[in-house]
Every structure is written in C-alpha cells, then in structure tokens.
Design a protein around this motif. Structure first.
Motif, short mmCIF file in Angstrom:
data_model
loop_
_atom_site.label_atom_id
_atom_site.label_comp_id
_atom_site.label_asym_id
_atom_site.label_seq_id
_atom_site.Cartn_x
_atom_site.Cartn_y
_atom_site.Cartn_z
N GLY A 75 21.74 -14.23 2.13
CA GLY A 75 22.32 -13.66 3.35
C GLY A 75 22.60 -15.09 4.56
N TRP A 79 26.73 -16.04 5.56
CA TRP A 79 27.03 -15.86 6.83
C TRP A 79 27.39 -17.40 7.59
N ASP A 82 30.88 -17.58 5.70
CA ASP A 82 31.70 -17.02 6.62
C ASP A 82 32.15 -17.63 7.99
N LEU A 92 29.55 -13.36 2.65
CA LEU A 92 28.23 -12.66 3.01
C LEU A 92 27.96 -11.93 1.84
#
Length: 123
Positions: A75, A79, A82, A92
């Motif tokens: 995760g 992130w 992204d 993600l």
C-alpha cells in the motif's frame, strides 16, 4: 430366616481357596493384557511434534504480522508510485495486490508450508 447366600433353596458352593486362586489368576491375566494393550496403543499413537520456543499466541502474532507487513508495504509503495507518476488509483491497486501476494507467501513460509528459496536447493 433365609440365608442370603442361597438362591431360592438352590445349593451353591461356598467360596473357597480354589475360587480365590482362580480369581487371582484371572486378575493377573487381565492386568497383563491391559498393560500389553496400553503399550501397543502408546506405540500406535503418533509422536507429538516438537514444540517451538514460542507460544501459540506468539506464533499467531508473528504470522499476522508477516501478512499485514506485506499488505502495508504494498500500500505504501503504491501510494508513492501514484504520487510520483500521477497514476491515481492504479499504482495503489496493483501494489496492494502484489503486497497481498507477498504477504501470503511470507505467511506460508513462516508457517512452514512452503520451503524458503535458497540458492543451494536450486542446483
């Protein structure tokens, strides 16, 4: 008054030393058969696995930490991907799926279901 050892007037034989010897022999035979059966049962039962130093609760926390760490790392990495490349949900999503797979693999390795990869085993 009636004798409690007699049944409706039938003549029963009185217990004697022969009956005591017979009873003693039967008890010894029964004891020998019971000890033999318990020894066979002990041999037939599977041996308990050697327990590790950690308790069951400690093992559960370790396994859950292996899984959660993989998902959390995926995760966080997703992130970051992204934010750097501007691919809003896809980095993600992909990294969470990869983190889930990595967490499951680590979980199975820690539980001993899958061998850990070593260079010596591949030759």
């Amino acid at each position: 008054m009636a004798d409690p050892n007699e049944r409706n007037g039938d003549n029963e034989r009185k217990p004697g030393s022969a009956d005591d010897a017979d009873l003693s022999a039967r008890l010894q035979s029964l004891d020998a058969r019971i000890s033999q059966a318990s020894a066979q049962r002990a041999e037939a039962e599977p041996r308990p696995r050697p327990t590790s130093d950690s308790s069951a609760l400690g093992q559960a926390f370790r396994l859950s930490a292996e899984f959660v760490a993989g998902v959390a790392a995926g995760g966080i990495l997703g992130w970051i991907v992204d934010r750097l490349f501007g691919t809003s949900p896809w980095g993600l999503i992909v990294c969470l799926i990869l983190g889930f797979c990595a967490g499951m693999l680590n979980l199975m390795r820690a539980a001993g279901m899958v061998k850990s990869a070593r260079y010596d085993d591949k030759r």
